[in-house]
Scaffold this motif. Sequence first.
Motif, short mmCIF file in Angstrom:
data_model
loop_
_atom_site.label_atom_id
_atom_site.label_comp_id
_atom_site.label_asym_id
_atom_site.label_seq_id
_atom_site.Cartn_x
_atom_site.Cartn_y
_atom_site.Cartn_z
N ARG A 42 0.71 -1.19 0.04
CA ARG A 42 0.11 -0.05 0.00
C ARG A 42 1.12 1.35 0.03
NH1 ARG A 42 -5.27 -0.23 0.83
NH2 ARG A 42 -6.09 -2.31 1.09
N GLU A 43 1.92 1.34 0.79
CA GLU A 43 2.87 2.22 0.69
C GLU A 43 3.37 2.61 -0.58
OE1 GLU A 43 6.24 4.61 0.81
OE2 GLU A 43 6.46 2.57 0.37
N LEU A 44 3.76 1.30 -1.24
CA LEU A 44 4.23 1.77 -2.72
C LEU A 44 3.14 1.90 -3.51
CD1 LEU A 44 6.64 1.12 -4.70
CD2 LEU A 44 5.90 -1.07 -5.03
N ALA A 45 2.07 1.52 -3.39
CA ALA A 45 1.10 1.93 -4.23
C ALA A 45 0.66 3.49 -4.20
CB ALA A 45 -0.31 1.12 -3.83
N THR A 46 0.76 4.04 -2.87
CA THR A 46 0.61 5.32 -2.80
C THR A 46 1.79 6.17 -3.37
OG1 THR A 46 -0.31 5.02 -0.44
CG2 THR A 46 0.42 7.38 -0.90
N ARG A 47 2.72 5.80 -3.69
CA ARG A 47 3.89 6.50 -4.14
C ARG A 47 3.69 6.40 -5.60
NH1 ARG A 47 9.15 5.05 -3.85
NH2 ARG A 47 8.72 3.10 -2.79
N ILE A 48 3.24 5.33 -6.10
CA ILE A 48 2.98 5.15 -7.69
C ILE A 48 2.09 5.89 -8.31
CG2 ILE A 48 2.99 3.48 -9.57
CD1 ILE A 48 4.69 1.50 -7.94
N GLY A 49 0.86 5.89 -7.52
CA GLY A 49 -0.11 6.44 -7.97
C GLY A 49 -1.50 5.60 -8.60
N PHE A 50 -1.87 6.44 -9.60
CA PHE A 50 -3.23 5.83 -10.14
C PHE A 50 -2.95 4.77 -11.11
CE2 PHE A 50 -1.06 8.60 -13.40
CZ PHE A 50 -1.21 7.83 -14.57
N LYS A 51 -1.77 4.20 -11.61
CA LYS A 51 -1.63 3.15 -12.40
C LYS A 51 -1.51 1.92 -11.79
CE LYS A 51 2.25 5.19 -14.39
NZ LYS A 51 3.26 5.27 -15.12
N ILE A 52 -1.73 1.94 -10.45
CA ILE A 52 -1.39 0.69 -9.57
C ILE A 52 -2.76 -0.01 -9.69
CG2 ILE A 52 -1.40 -0.03 -7.30
CD1 ILE A 52 1.24 -0.35 -8.36
N LEU A 100 -7.36 -13.56 -10.66
CA LEU A 100 -6.80 -12.44 -9.73
C LEU A 100 -6.52 -11.29 -10.57
CD1 LEU A 100 -4.46 -14.64 -7.47
CD2 LEU A 100 -6.59 -13.80 -7.00
N ILE A 101 -5.96 -11.47 -11.45
CA ILE A 101 -5.96 -10.27 -12.57
C ILE A 101 -7.12 -9.39 -12.89
CG2 ILE A 101 -4.99 -9.43 -14.75
CD1 ILE A 101 -2.73 -9.74 -13.36
N LEU A 102 -7.76 -10.13 -13.29
CA LEU A 102 -9.23 -9.37 -13.50
C LEU A 102 -9.86 -8.72 -12.23
CD1 LEU A 102 -10.72 -11.96 -16.15
CD2 LEU A 102 -9.71 -9.99 -16.61
N GLU A 103 -9.63 -9.32 -11.22
CA GLU A 103 -10.60 -8.81 -10.16
C GLU A 103 -9.41 -8.00 -9.20
OE1 GLU A 103 -11.00 -12.61 -7.77
OE2 GLU A 103 -12.82 -13.12 -8.76
N ALA A 104 -8.35 -7.53 -9.61
CA ALA A 104 -7.44 -6.60 -9.10
C ALA A 104 -8.04 -5.37 -8.97
CB ALA A 104 -5.98 -6.46 -9.70
N LYS A 105 -8.12 -4.67 -7.90
CA LYS A 105 -8.72 -3.34 -7.52
C LYS A 105 -7.47 -2.34 -7.80
CE LYS A 105 -12.69 -5.09 -6.30
NZ LYS A 105 -13.83 -5.09 -6.99
N SER A 106 -8.09 -1.13 -8.58
CA SER A 106 -7.29 0.05 -8.67
C SER A 106 -7.02 0.63 -7.42
CB SER A 106 -7.88 1.05 -9.67
OG SER A 106 -9.14 1.50 -9.27
N PHE A 107 -5.93 1.17 -7.23
CA PHE A 107 -5.26 2.00 -5.80
C PHE A 107 -5.97 3.47 -6.54
CE2 PHE A 107 -2.83 3.70 -2.86
CZ PHE A 107 -2.99 3.07 -1.72
N SER A 108 -7.05 3.60 -6.10
CA SER A 108 -7.72 4.75 -6.37
C SER A 108 -8.01 5.87 -5.30
CB SER A 108 -9.05 4.41 -7.25
OG SER A 108 -9.80 5.71 -7.45
#
Length: 597
Positions: A263-273, A306-314
């Motif tokens: 989650r910390e990494l996702a916060t830094r990367i942003g919308f594309k995660i 799992l790929i199809l169900e992956a949630k965007s870090f929005s």
Amino acid sequence: MNRTDPVTDFYLRQIPGAKLHNNVLTADCPFCSRNSGQSGKKHPKGEKALVVFLNPESYFHGYYRCLNRCSPGGFPLHFARQSHLDLSLAPGFDPDRDYAASQVNYPVKNINHEVLDFMDRMTDDLLDRFAQSGISRAVLQEMKIGYNGRYLVYPYVQADGNCYAARCVHPDKPEDNFWYGDEDFAQAGLRVFNLEDIQRCENGSLVIIEGEDNLLAIRQLGLPGIALPDISEFAHLETERLAWLKTVFLCVNHTPESIAAARELATRIGFKIRMIRWPETASRQFNLVQLAKEQGKGFHQAFFKLILEAKSFSPFSSPEREFLHLEEQLGLQGGENYQTMLSGLTKMDKALGGLHGVNIMGGLPKAGKSCFFIQVATEMARRKVPVIYYDFENGRQKIYQRTLCRLSRLSSDQLQSNTLTEQEQKQLTAAKAELRKLLPWFRVVTDRKLNPELMRSHIDFLRHESKSEYTMVVIDSLHKLPFKDFSERRTGIDAWLRHLEALRDELNVSFLVISELTRGDDGQYDKQPQLGAFKGSGDIEYSADNAMVLLPQWDPFSNAPPEQRENALWLVASREHTPGLIGSYQLDYPFWGFKEK
């Protein structure tokens, strides 16, 4: 030729003899002859070796790979580079992109030959162990996995195609590991396994994995990805490296620590995660290798699910959550708790539809604003509506005493008298019992060090204690809320109003807020009820769901008895209701209350 899809058009133009069927393009691999000297070499099953996935709705639209694994696959820009084409022919090419930020000064010496030697020393037992997880010898060779006689060797090849450092891991004790090679390339930030896939996936999708073996599992499926050796590395991954990727999938082991790091990494990367989430039934430490062992031939289908169900870090809540929240709110509004959010004053409840949202009432000094709201607040508490009364005007003791007067129908002087009649004593005893019963639902706060975080904790506590979906908060008064700097009073009031709006929306909190009115140029108060009469904040008209003004209808210099004093309550602005006169309220003297006429 599908001219509406430049990616499909690109591959059909550049690969002679390619065939497109069901969004999959197949052809002889143009790179096999270059890498193996065998022109037109086919897959062992007789299939064409080059496969390109061309479903425009897929995250991997435009990804190509060779089934012979003659070379790593990628997206159109990588295909153009590998084919020595003019990059401007590839869809998505941007001549202004600056790749200099990722350049590193590489030394002359590398450990490429040692990596090849380690590969040759792989044992049949180790190959069998990998095979149990579905990882083939071909994948191990593609990723140059080796063995030094005691440790598995994972080469960390850099962007220039050379290996300068490798991680050595004991096959039976993963915690027993060390780095081999140039220590400068074993530093935090450079420890990225299969780093080259980042550039290969420019303008496309990539999976970031925790642990090298988990990456090998998805490489077996032919998917692109990089791995970080453990979650401590997530904090050091330079997000600039991922600048030209379109989508990044993040898959970590099923542990709270790994999820937090992701989650910390996702916060830094942003919308594309997009976060890959394990089912709640998955065991602790569950990972891709275990999924591959568990699913066997079904691993491909399980992982793509799992790929199809992956949630965007929005930064936005999901549409599904929004709809469920709407349904929940509609259910609550039809429920008993919502209907209890009433003042107990018939005309006021009819005019406002109950006390919901931010309700601000202004009035002249000594018009009875505090008395009015104390009555409303304690009557709600009697109906078991949790109420927090923030008082900066009267003091806790005075609030309780006035409530006791109203409940007992005795004056303040009588409460302090030692000569009550038997009937009056019964009234007082009953009123004290009633007050004691309502106090768990009625909390008075006089702390002048109040701040938004403390207010939220008060609300959370009372909601939990009362098990109620709704809470009423009374603020007496808005202009006496604590501010850091008195000179910034206007800014401070507006900031508090923003906070009240947030609590209203997040926690179903309703507010009754007392505001001061402003004086005119002549030093007098306006006798006409209007929104512009509120003092100190232009934001009241935007923040208040209902704005009211309490105006005395009596002459302060008159000798008329107090019980003849009347106040008119006006609704001057509302989001949902028609402004106008709400009603007239007569002072219930000397019992510190009002009667609705």
